[in-house]
Scaffold this motif. Structure first.
Motif, PDB file in Angstrom:
ATOM      1  N   GLY A  24     -29.297   7.115 -22.539  1.00 51.92           N
ATOM      2  CA  GLY A  24     -30.464   6.228 -22.594  1.00 51.92           C
ATOM      3  C   GLY A  24     -31.508   6.639 -21.572  1.00 51.92           C
ATOM      4  O   GLY A  24     -32.717   6.650 -21.860  1.00 51.92           O
ATOM      5  N   LEU A  25     -31.051   6.973 -20.387  1.00 52.12           N
ATOM      6  CA  LEU A  25     -31.955   7.444 -19.332  1.00 52.12           C
ATOM      7  C   LEU A  25     -32.767   8.648 -19.826  1.00 52.12           C
ATOM      8  O   LEU A  25     -33.997   8.689 -19.697  1.00 52.12           O
ATOM      9  CB  LEU A  25     -31.125   7.832 -18.098  1.00 52.12           C
ATOM     10  N   LEU A  26     -32.050   9.606 -20.426  1.00 49.32           N
ATOM     11  CA  LEU A  26     -32.726  10.828 -20.883  1.00 49.32           C
ATOM     12  C   LEU A  26     -33.678  10.532 -22.031  1.00 49.32           C
ATOM     13  O   LEU A  26     -34.804  11.022 -22.066  1.00 49.32           O
ATOM     14  CB  LEU A  26     -31.683  11.865 -21.306  1.00 49.32           C
ATOM     15  N   ARG A  27     -33.207   9.720 -22.977  1.00 50.49           N
ATOM     16  CA  ARG A  27     -34.051   9.450 -24.148  1.00 50.49           C
ATOM     17  C   ARG A  27     -35.255   8.583 -23.814  1.00 50.49           C
ATOM     18  O   ARG A  27     -36.222   8.558 -24.578  1.00 50.49           O
ATOM     19  CB  ARG A  27     -33.224   8.764 -25.229  1.00 50.49           C
ATOM     20  N   ARG A  28     -35.178   7.860 -22.732  1.00 53.73           N
ATOM     21  CA  ARG A  28     -36.332   7.061 -22.319  1.00 53.73           C
ATOM     22  C   ARG A  28     -37.213   7.841 -21.331  1.00 53.73           C
ATOM     23  O   ARG A  28     -38.044   7.263 -20.644  1.00 53.73           O
ATOM     24  CB  ARG A  28     -35.882   5.732 -21.701  1.00 53.73           C
ATOM     25  N   GLY A  29     -36.976   9.131 -21.252  1.00 53.94           N
ATOM     26  CA  GLY A  29     -37.890   9.979 -20.486  1.00 53.94           C
ATOM     27  C   GLY A  29     -37.474  10.265 -19.056  1.00 53.94           C
ATOM     28  O   GLY A  29     -38.189  10.944 -18.327  1.00 53.94           O
ATOM     29  N   GLY A  30     -36.320   9.746 -18.638  1.00 52.74           N
ATOM     30  CA  GLY A  30     -35.831  10.035 -17.292  1.00 52.74           C
ATOM     31  C   GLY A  30     -35.164  11.403 -17.244  1.00 52.74           C
ATOM     32  O   GLY A  30     -34.998  12.065 -18.269  1.00 52.74           O
ATOM     33  N   ALA A  31     -34.804  11.819 -16.034  1.00 52.68           N
ATOM     34  CA  ALA A  31     -34.135  13.107 -15.871  1.00 52.68           C
ATOM     35  C   ALA A  31     -32.817  12.892 -15.147  1.00 52.68           C
ATOM     36  O   ALA A  31     -32.661  11.934 -14.384  1.00 52.68           O
ATOM     37  CB  ALA A  31     -35.021  14.064 -15.090  1.00 52.68           C
ATOM     38  N   LEU A  32     -31.870  13.785 -15.428  1.00 52.13           N
ATOM     39  CA  LEU A  32     -30.537  13.685 -14.831  1.00 52.13           C
ATOM     40  C   LEU A  32     -30.119  15.063 -14.348  1.00 52.13           C
ATOM     41  O   LEU A  32     -30.157  16.019 -15.116  1.00 52.13           O
ATOM     42  CB  LEU A  32     -29.550  13.158 -15.883  1.00 52.13           C
ATOM     43  N   ARG A  33     -29.767  15.170 -13.079  1.00 53.66           N
ATOM     44  CA  ARG A  33     -29.235  16.428 -12.566  1.00 53.66           C
ATOM     45  C   ARG A  33     -27.805  16.208 -12.138  1.00 53.66           C
ATOM     46  O   ARG A  33     -27.540  15.369 -11.282  1.00 53.66           O
ATOM     47  CB  ARG A  33     -30.075  16.896 -11.359  1.00 53.66           C
ATOM     48  N   GLY A  34     -26.883  16.949 -12.768  1.00 54.83           N
ATOM     49  CA  GLY A  34     -25.474  16.786 -12.435  1.00 54.83           C
ATOM     50  C   GLY A  34     -24.987  17.874 -11.506  1.00 54.83           C
ATOM     51  O   GLY A  34     -25.718  18.823 -11.200  1.00 54.83           O
ATOM     52  N   GLY A  35     -23.745  17.746 -11.084  1.00 62.45           N
ATOM     53  CA  GLY A  35     -23.116  18.763 -10.256  1.00 62.45           C
ATOM     54  C   GLY A  35     -23.876  19.047  -8.982  1.00 62.45           C
ATOM     55  O   GLY A  35     -23.882  20.176  -8.493  1.00 62.45           O
ATOM     56  N   SER A  36     -24.539  18.034  -8.434  1.00 61.23           N
ATOM     57  CA  SER A  36     -25.408  18.259  -7.283  1.00 61.23           C
ATOM     58  C   SER A  36     -25.081  17.261  -6.175  1.00 61.23           C
ATOM     59  O   SER A  36     -25.073  16.062  -6.406  1.00 61.23           O
ATOM     60  CB  SER A  36     -26.876  18.063  -7.682  1.00 61.23           C
ATOM     61  N   THR A  37     -24.817  17.776  -5.019  1.00 63.48           N
ATOM     62  CA  THR A  37     -24.546  16.899  -3.886  1.00 63.48           C
ATOM     63  C   THR A  37     -25.797  16.818  -3.017  1.00 63.48           C
ATOM     64  O   THR A  37     -26.316  17.836  -2.566  1.00 63.48           O
ATOM     65  CB  THR A  37     -23.370  17.448  -3.062  1.00 63.48           C
ATOM     66  N   VAL A  38     -26.273  15.599  -2.813  1.00 66.14           N
ATOM     67  CA  VAL A  38     -27.451  15.408  -1.955  1.00 66.14           C
ATOM     68  C   VAL A  38     -26.999  15.493  -0.505  1.00 66.14           C
ATOM     69  O   VAL A  38     -26.062  14.811  -0.103  1.00 66.14           O
ATOM     70  CB  VAL A  38     -28.106  14.041  -2.240  1.00 66.14           C
ATOM     71  N   HIS A  39     -27.638  16.374   0.267  1.00 64.37           N
ATOM     72  CA  HIS A  39     -27.234  16.452   1.674  1.00 64.37           C
ATOM     73  C   HIS A  39     -28.269  15.905   2.635  1.00 64.37           C
ATOM     74  O   HIS A  39     -27.958  15.668   3.799  1.00 64.37           O
ATOM     75  CB  HIS A  39     -26.790  17.862   2.054  1.00 64.37           C
ATOM     76  N   ALA A  40     -29.490  15.680   2.183  1.00 64.45           N
ATOM     77  CA  ALA A  40     -30.470  15.100   3.114  1.00 64.45           C
ATOM     78  C   ALA A  40     -31.506  14.269   2.379  1.00 64.45           C
ATOM     79  O   ALA A  40     -31.941  14.615   1.281  1.00 64.45           O
ATOM     80  CB  ALA A  40     -31.155  16.210   3.909  1.00 64.45           C
ATOM     81  N   VAL A  41     -31.877  13.149   3.002  1.00 63.88           N
ATOM     82  CA  VAL A  41     -32.983  12.314   2.537  1.00 63.88           C
ATOM     83  C   VAL A  41     -33.849  12.068   3.752  1.00 63.88           C
ATOM     84  O   VAL A  41     -33.361  11.636   4.792  1.00 63.88           O
ATOM     85  CB  VAL A  41     -32.488  10.931   2.054  1.00 63.88           C
ATOM     86  N   HIS A  42     -35.136  12.398   3.668  1.00 59.92           N
ATOM     87  CA  HIS A  42     -35.993  12.052   4.806  1.00 59.92           C
ATOM     88  C   HIS A  42     -37.404  11.736   4.360  1.00 59.92           C
ATOM     89  O   HIS A  42     -37.813  12.079   3.244  1.00 59.92           O
ATOM     90  CB  HIS A  42     -35.973  13.142   5.885  1.00 59.92           C
ATOM     91  N   SER A  43     -38.139  11.086   5.263  1.00 59.41           N
ATOM     92  CA  SER A  43     -39.537  10.752   5.013  1.00 59.41           C
ATOM     93  C   SER A  43     -40.350  12.022   4.872  1.00 59.41           C
ATOM     94  O   SER A  43     -40.101  13.003   5.586  1.00 59.41           O
ATOM     95  CB  SER A  43     -40.104  10.002   6.221  1.00 59.41           C
ATOM     96  N   ASP A  44     -41.309  11.996   3.975  1.00 64.60           N
ATOM     97  CA  ASP A  44     -42.168  13.176   3.869  1.00 64.60           C
ATOM     98  C   ASP A  44     -43.426  13.027   4.725  1.00 64.60           C
ATOM     99  O   ASP A  44     -44.347  13.838   4.659  1.00 64.60           O
ATOM    100  CB  ASP A  44     -42.514  13.460   2.400  1.00 64.60           C
ATOM    101  N   GLY A  45     -43.482  11.950   5.544  1.00 62.03           N
ATOM    102  CA  GLY A  45     -44.598  11.783   6.471  1.00 62.03           C
ATOM    103  C   GLY A  45     -45.791  11.075   5.874  1.00 62.03           C
ATOM    104  O   GLY A  45     -46.704  10.665   6.586  1.00 62.03           O
ATOM    105  N   SER A  46     -45.796  10.902   4.547  1.00 66.45           N
ATOM    106  CA  SER A  46     -46.937  10.203   3.949  1.00 66.45           C
ATOM    107  C   SER A  46     -46.457   9.059   3.062  1.00 66.45           C
ATOM    108  O   SER A  46     -46.996   8.817   1.988  1.00 66.45           O
ATOM    109  CB  SER A  46     -47.799  11.191   3.159  1.00 66.45           C
ATOM    110  N   GLY A  47     -45.386   8.420   3.514  1.00 63.87           N
ATOM    111  CA  GLY A  47     -44.921   7.226   2.823  1.00 63.87           C
ATOM    112  C   GLY A  47     -43.915   7.495   1.725  1.00 63.87           C
ATOM    113  O   GLY A  47     -43.359   6.572   1.152  1.00 63.87           O
ATOM    114  N   GLY A  48     -43.683   8.760   1.408  1.00 62.00           N
ATOM    115  CA  GLY A  48     -42.693   9.082   0.377  1.00 62.00           C
ATOM    116  C   GLY A  48     -41.459   9.730   0.995  1.00 62.00           C
ATOM    117  O   GLY A  48     -41.260   9.694   2.206  1.00 62.00           O
TER     118      GLY A  48
END
Lengths: 461, 98, 373
Positions: free
Chosen positions: C169-193
């Motif tokens: 449903g996610l894909l058919r409604r226009g979303g994207a899915l990336r599998g087999g991927s481990t997120v190792h970092a999340v940080h601010s991009d300095g401009s609110g994102g």
């Protein structure tokens, strides 16, 4: 029951040899096996099949003396016993006569042998389609052969041997569809000198092929087969690399594309396995004695990589030697001395393998069945269903299993595991070694809720 | 589909397959006997009711499942025959308690 | 690569949020982990259930009831979006009692929950054994069964089909899915994102939702959220397929539409260990046979274990970071029951950029103050 020194799983060549060695070292050893009599698949029913000796040949008959010695050795032997869970330490949970029992042992040797490589093609689930190994077991166990002319499709020594045995027994081969890819002998050639030094096996194989050619049509370079029929095979369609499709009448079709190790028990204990590119399968990583990545858990015989019955016996002996050292019934030095001649013989046995592996490497179509082909026989999931999911979001085999039910039936993925790995790999451009395999969970073989409940002690969780 | 190479000797026994008596010999598996019958199949699958027969004969395919002496889902390739045994082909999903 | 929202984790929690975002025309990317990661979503029992839930946390009872209410529409819309039937049945649900004492405890619990709601008419009832037999005349109950509580709005779904449907449903409604991927970092991009790094790739997003189950703790810490979560092992059994005999699920025993019988589940705390034990299998079997003894000859096909994602009070955490506005965390168990709420209420809130007051009670700050004795 008190804790055994050694539990051996499987009473084929490796298991019996390991047990005999264990008795020589005075170990208290039990062998469990799911068959009703000793011998494994290679020597299936060897104790009762004397009247078929001429048909089955001397390497089958050899097993009788081994089984006799095994019976006389004082080993505790439990036939008809299915291992459904193995816990570290070790506790083995076994079902026998519909009763669950717990067996504790200091060391375990898995001598669970091999199974034939699953060969999915359209119609492979129809009655009348069997593996060549199954037909040979029927000959050994029940003295029976296909009632009419039989089609044999495949590659490797076993279909040749069975065809010859069948002809000796008065059976008829309608046609022999050799699926060995043309030109593969070139890749095999460089292993030939070493193989020739080893044994007379190659000469034997050539004589089988010659006999077969005299008695039956042999069609080479077959790349695809399909069985058609309503409730059983009626028609066989095949395609060769250089010719159009042929359609023939068929009432029995036997297939074979080599054998792969039985690794479910090893996987269930998270033994490290490695992809063997020469044999197109996973095999547990073991040291020179056969000890796996799990301490005191050994894998001997074809379960540790395909090498044949003689090698299996030698590997069983080596594993027991190491167990004997670990349990203090022999010294490191004595074991090293005893191992030397065994390893020499083992090297000779292994010498022929690279040649056979290269010559009989399965055709690529085995790993890439057409969309309509059922891949999971239990849950009836097709290659197309798996393929469609494999290209979305990069799932692994376990996610494919969760999404499709492939591998969720009673056979526990024994018939679809490799095909799922291959289809996922092809869709994602990843080698099978990287894709991995199903996460194997207990029970390794089905067990009833009643049997399991009988093990409940009110103090549990 | 399959035939025996020899006539049954002394010790031959009889099993019952869906009400039909079948000759068998000690030591052979129920699946082997099934494959000699005029209807050489063992079950209809629980998924699509398609016909299946013993396929691997070594306990790894589970297509030879049948009801043996009132117990469903028995792997008949691993079960030796005995005299008077009652075998019923398994039809689709088994029912609870059978 | 850019997205409006990145959802880290595509288990049943993350996938429901991502699907909900996609249906709201938000440009969403869901990032899923590896094949052998701990996946609570693959170990779920499959009940869509409100009976007995939310004692001591009225907001959770409300959230659960709200989600159960949404489920019929949610599953129908999801079937449209994904072309996958998630086998949802609002069949009613039973909690079987094996002694008079259990029966009384269950009655008391449901009464307390009912009083907590205040004023509403009771939507559950206690059935004695004869009423239970009348409800399920084809089931032969064991002699220990004295009765059950019955909730007509409870039901069941196939959790694995649900997960597949959410992905599709996610894909058919226009979303994207990336599998087999481990997120190792999340940080601010300095401009609110935010910048999210996984493998050798990175993606920018205006907002990020951390819904990575047990992996969420380490990721949430990177955006200033300290979430106290721990694994709790649960083991489940599943049998071969049987002809239909149990149209109404019970807690701990249900028959799937395929015919298999699921038996659950245990609770223990061995840490990050999802191996199975024979003790648990034996206990589960024994308990199932006390309910329905005729299952004794049924073949067990598989036993598995999953790790529940538990907070100290076992209720969900939904929170936005104060130090990193736009970073949200969503962790809970019962992700199947709550899937409808996650795809609606929670996705709506994240699309709007702030959580509604109705979710205030689920902020992890509730763990910052000492609990009252």
């Amino acid at each position: 029951m008190s804790r055994l020194d050694l539990l051996i799983v499987g009473a084929g060549p490796a298991g019996m040899a390991a047990a005999l060695a264990a008795r020589r070292h005075g170990l208290e050893v039990m062998v469990i096996d799911d068959q009703p009599t000793p011998g494994g698949q290679i020597w299936r029913s060897v104790e009762q099949a004397a009247r078929r000796d001429d048909i089955l040949g001397p390497s089958y008959v050899e097993g009788r003396a081994v089984a006799e010695a095994f019976r006389a050795s004082g080993v505790i032997y439990q036939p008809g016993a299915q291992l459904w869970q193995l816990e570290p330490g070790f506790r083995a949970f076994v079902s026998r006569n519909r009763q669950a029992q717990v067996i504790e042992a200091k060391a375990v040797i898995l001598a669970t042998g091999a199974q034939e490589r699953p060969v999915p093609f359209p119609g492979w689930t129809l009655p009348g389609v069997l593996t060549v190994g199954a037909a040979q077991i029927l000959l050994k166990n029940a003295g029976q052969i296909p009632a009419g002319p039989v089609w044999i499709a495949g590659s490797g020594p076993l279909p040749l041997l069975y065809a010859v045995q069948l002809l000796r027994a008065g059976g008829q081969v309608a046609g022999y569809l050799d699926t060995t890819p043309a030109g593969q002998w070139r890749a095999a050639l460089r292993h030939l000198p070493r193989a020739l030094c080893a044994s007379g096996d190659l000469a034997k194989g050539l004589s089988w092929a010659a006999m077969l050619r005299r008695k039956a049509p042999v069609i080479r370079g077959v790349i695809e087969i399909e069985a058609l029929g309503d409730g059983r095979i009626e028609t066989l369609r095949y395609r060769t690399a250089d010719r159009a499709t042929a359609t023939v009448e068929a009432n029995t079709l036997l297939v074979h594309e080599g054998v792969v190790p039985n690794i479910h028990a090893a996987l269930s204990l998270d033994c490290t396995v490695a992809w063997d590119p020469a044999q197109d399968c996973y095999a547990p990583i073991v040291d020179r004695w056969g000890e796996s990545s799990q301490v005191d858990l050994f894998v001997a015989g074809d379960g540790a990589g395909i090498a044949g019955a003689k090698a299996a016996q030698l590997r069983g002996e080596l594993a027991t030697l190491r167990v004997a050292v670990k349990l203090g019934s022999t010294s490191e030095d004595a074991a090293a001395v005893a191992a030397r001649p065994i390893r020499r013989k083992l090297d000779r046995e292994l010498a022929v393998r690279p040649f056979l592996d290269a010559l009989f490497r399965p055709r690529p179509q085995v790993f890439a069945p057409a969309d309509k082909t059922i891949v999971c026989r239990c849950e009836e999931i097709t290659a197309g269903e798996i393929r469609a999911l494999a290209s979305v979001g990069r799932p692994g085999p376990n996610q494919i299993k969760a999404a499709t039910r492939a591998g969720m039936g009673p056979c526990q993925g024994r018939q679809c595991g490799y095909t799922v790995t291959r289809i996922v790999g092809a869709a994602q451009n990843r080698p099978p070694a990287e894709v991995g395999f199903f996460h194997i969970r207990p029970p390794l073989k089905p067990v009833t809720l009643g049997e399991l409940a009988a093990l409940h002690q009110p103090a549990a969780p | 589909m399959f035939r025996k190479l020899h006539e049954p000797e002394a010790g031959a026994l009889t099993i019952d397959i869906d009400g039909v008596p079948a000759m068998a010999e000690p030591g052979e598996s129920v699946a082997a006997v099934l494959l000699r019958q005029a209807e050489p199949w063992s079950r209809l699958t629980p998924v699509s009711q398609s016909k299946r027969a013993p396929y691997c004969m070594m306990g790894v395919c589970f297509d030879c499942l049948a009801d043996v002496d009132g117990i469903a889902s028995v792997q008949t390739c691993l079960r030796p025959v005995c005299d008077g045994m009652r075998v019923a082909r398994q039809i689709g999903k088994r029912t609870i308690g059978s | 690569m850019r997205a409006d929202v990145v959802v880290i984790g595509a288990g049943v929690v993350g996938a429901a949020i991502a699907y909900g975002l996609a249906t709201r025309n938000v440009r969403v990317l869901a990032i899923d982990g590896g094949d052998r990661d701990f996946r609570a979503a693959n170990a779920n029992f499959g009940l869509v259930w409100q009976q007995g839930k939310g004692l001591d946390m009225p907001a959770y009872q409300q959230l659960t009831r709200g989600s159960v209410e949404l489920w019929p529409n949610f599953s129908a819309e999801l079937a449209d979006a994904s072309a996958i039937d998630v086998h949802y049945d609002r069949s009613g649900g039973l909690s079987i009692c094996l002694s008079e004492a259990e029966f009384e405890t269950q009655r008391t619990t449901l009464l307390r929950l009912h009083n907590q709601l205040g004023g509403a008419e009771a939507d559950w009832e206690m059935l004695d054994r004869s009423a239970l037999v009348r409800l399920l005349p084809t089931v032969e109950f064991g002699p220990d069964v004295v009765g059950a509580s019955y909730g007509p709005d409870d039901g069941q779904t196939n959790p694995l089909r649900l997960l597949s449907a959410l992905h599709a449903g996610l894909l058919r409604r226009g979303g994207a899915l990336r599998g087999g991927s481990t997120v190792h970092a999340v940080h601010s991009d300095g401009s609110g994102g935010f910048t999210i790094e996984f493998g050798s790739e990175r993606v920018s997003a205006a907002r990020v939702v951390i819904a990575a189950g047990l992996g969420s703790k380490a990721l949430a810490a990177q955006v200033g959220l300290d979430i106290p979560i721990r694994p709790q092992r649960g083991q489940i059994l599943v049998t071969e397929r049987l002809a239909p005999f149990l149209p109404i699920p019970m807690q701990g025993l249900r028959q799937t539409r395929e015919g298999t019988v699921m038996i659950g589940s245990t609770r223990d705390d061995p840490g990050f260990d999802n191996s199975t034990t024979v003790e648990a299998g034996a206990w589960l079997s024994a308990r199932a046979l006390r309910r329905v003894p005729a299952l004794r000859d049924t073949m067990l096909v598989r036993q598995w274990a999953g790790l529940r994602v538990l907070t100290p009070d076992e209720y969900p955490i939904y929170a936005e970071s104060q130090s990193h506005p736009g970073a949200f965390v969503a962790v809970c168990h019962s992700g199947v029951t709550l899937a409808a709420a996650h795809a609606a209420l929670l996705a709506e809130a994240i699309a709007a950029g702030r959580l509604p007051p109705s979710l205030d009670a689920f902020h992890q700050r509730r763990f910052d103050v000492p609990q009252a004795a």
